[in-house]
Write an enzyme that holds these catalytic residues in place. Structure first.
Site, short mmCIF file in Angstrom:
data_model
loop_
_atom_site.label_atom_id
_atom_site.label_comp_id
_atom_site.label_asym_id
_atom_site.label_seq_id
_atom_site.Cartn_x
_atom_site.Cartn_y
_atom_site.Cartn_z
N ASP A 37 -4.40 0.05 3.42
CA ASP A 37 -3.41 -0.89 3.92
C ASP A 37 -2.82 -0.29 5.19
O ASP A 37 -3.01 0.90 5.47
CB ASP A 37 -2.32 -1.17 2.89
CG ASP A 37 -1.60 -2.49 3.12
OD1 ASP A 37 -2.01 -3.49 2.50
OD2 ASP A 37 -0.65 -2.52 3.92
N ASP A 66 -5.85 0.49 9.73
CA ASP A 66 -5.73 -0.78 10.43
C ASP A 66 -7.15 -1.32 10.56
O ASP A 66 -7.96 -0.81 11.34
CB ASP A 66 -5.10 -0.56 11.81
CG ASP A 66 -4.92 -1.86 12.59
OD1 ASP A 66 -5.54 -2.88 12.22
OD2 ASP A 66 -4.19 -1.85 13.59
N VAL A 67 -7.48 -2.36 9.79
CA VAL A 67 -8.86 -2.83 9.74
C VAL A 67 -9.32 -3.45 11.06
O VAL A 67 -10.52 -3.69 11.25
CB VAL A 67 -9.07 -3.83 8.59
CG1 VAL A 67 -8.90 -3.14 7.25
CG2 VAL A 67 -8.14 -5.03 8.72
N ASN A 95 -10.19 -8.19 1.95
CA ASN A 95 -9.03 -8.99 1.59
C ASN A 95 -7.91 -8.96 2.63
O ASN A 95 -7.09 -9.86 2.69
CB ASN A 95 -8.49 -8.48 0.24
CG ASN A 95 -7.13 -9.01 -0.09
OD1 ASN A 95 -6.97 -10.13 -0.53
ND2 ASN A 95 -6.10 -8.18 0.12
N TYR A 167 -5.45 -17.73 13.16
CA TYR A 167 -5.74 -17.53 11.74
C TYR A 167 -6.88 -18.44 11.30
O TYR A 167 -7.83 -17.99 10.64
CB TYR A 167 -4.48 -17.84 10.94
CG TYR A 167 -4.60 -17.61 9.45
CD1 TYR A 167 -4.40 -16.36 8.90
CD2 TYR A 167 -4.88 -18.67 8.59
CE1 TYR A 167 -4.49 -16.15 7.53
CE2 TYR A 167 -4.97 -18.48 7.22
CZ TYR A 167 -4.77 -17.22 6.69
OH TYR A 167 -4.86 -17.02 5.34
N LYS A 171 -10.57 -17.48 9.89
CA LYS A 171 -10.97 -17.82 8.53
C LYS A 171 -12.23 -18.68 8.51
O LYS A 171 -13.03 -18.59 7.57
CB LYS A 171 -9.81 -18.52 7.80
CG LYS A 171 -8.61 -17.61 7.56
CD LYS A 171 -9.00 -16.33 6.81
CE LYS A 171 -7.80 -15.47 6.47
NZ LYS A 171 -8.17 -14.24 5.73
#
Length: 323
Positions: A37, A66-67, A95, A167, A171
């Site tokens: 996370d 930090d992905v 996720n 976003y 997605k």
């Protein structure tokens, strides 16, 4: 994959919400879990909870990551390899995500790209980094990649008709990537499966976490300029609510804070969402819808795609759920 006991799972965004619930449920079933996370205190709390609930000798490890930064994702992969002394993993849950970047016109490029990079490149970088470890699951029970998209991967508007461009774009990308992997895995790595998760309203901390990551003020701390912008946005989008629009600034600020906190009071809890997701993985379902709203929106968009962006479309969907 019917049994998670003894398997090795990686969960991004494990600090709160569905990520934390996935970590806890997997560990309770005897699965070794590595999670990451970007918010340290959230991550530490997840590890504490999961460690206390671990079953069958399951181990938990974690790392700040930090992905959206590929070097950090690669470092997280190396941490997993070293911590579990393994060359393979069985489960990869992509996720991690935030909101933000609502308007391509009004919002800043930095906010837009920060949101897109976490929500899309976070999935891609993590899938790329752990690809070889997933492939190496042959002979170790096989592997399964689980990518979290959203109902905004069905319809690119938040709630009713609120622009949610960064976003939603991310997605849609996650959904397309996941579907493209179905045949890629079938022909090139048949021991691997993939699922795309499409949650509706789940009571997570995404709003609070988004604010912390993007530097938003919470509504209770809004300035007069913040309030003016919020009022203008509501008027532009035609969001009727006389009880809110008639409030003075102090009352408006308080009511918007209350609504932000009420987001957690969702039809589906993170724990329930995790149960649905894990059940879908056991069944090897390539698409996993979470919540009645996700099911209703999916059906409505499929039935009348040309009406999906009519201003009354959402109202029709919610009405159909009440029938």
């Amino acid at each position: 994959m019917k049994d998670f006991g003894g398997k090795i799972a990686v969960v991004t965004g494990g600090g709160t919400g569905m990520g934390r619930a996935l970590v806890r449920q997997l560990v309770a079933e005897g699965c070794h879990v590595a999670t990451c996370d970007i918010i340290a205190e959230n991550l530490a709390e997840t590890v504490e909870l999961a460690t206390a609930e671990a079953g069958q000798g399951a181990r938990v490890t974690s790392a700040l990551c930090d992905v959206a930064v590929e070097d950090q994702v690669v470092a997280f992969r190396d941490h997993v390899r070293d911590a579990f002394e393994t060359e393979h993993i069985n489960l990869l849950f992509n996720n991690a995500g935030i909101g933000g970047g609502g308007s391509f016109i009004e919002d800043s490029r930095d906010e837009w790209e920060r949101t897109f990079n976490i929500c899309w490149y976070g999935v891609y970088y993590t899938a790329r980094a752990f690809r070889e470890m997933l492939v190496a699951s042959a002979g170790h029970g096989g592997g399964h990649m689980v990518n979290t998209s959203s109902v905004n991967g069905f319809r690119a508007s938040l709630g009713g008709n609120i622009p949610h461009t960064a976003y939603s774009a991310a997605k849609f990308a996650v959904k397309g990537f996941s579907e493209a992997l179905i045949n890629d895995f079938r022909f090139n790595a048949p021991h691997l499966k993939v699922s795309v998760v499409m949650p509706g309203h789940v009571g997570t901390e995404i709003g609070v976490n988004t604010g912390r990551i993007l530097g938003y003020r919470e509504p209770k701390d809004w300035t007069a300029d913040d309030i003016a912008r919020a009022r203008k946005q509501r008027a532009t989008m035609g969001v009727p609510d006389e009880s809110l629009d008639s409030l003075d600034d102090d009352a408006f600020r308080a009511e918007m804070q209350r609504r932000r906190e009420r987001y957690r009071e969702a039809p589906v809890s993170p724990a329930q969402a995790a149960e649905i997701i894990l059940d879908g993985v056991r069944r090897e379902n390539w698409r996993i819808l979470v919540g009645k709203d996700a099911v209703a929106l999916d059906e409505a968009v499929r039935q009348t795609p040309l009406e999906a962006y009519d201003l009354d479309f959402s109202a029709k969907v919610w009405a159909s759920m009440a029938d």
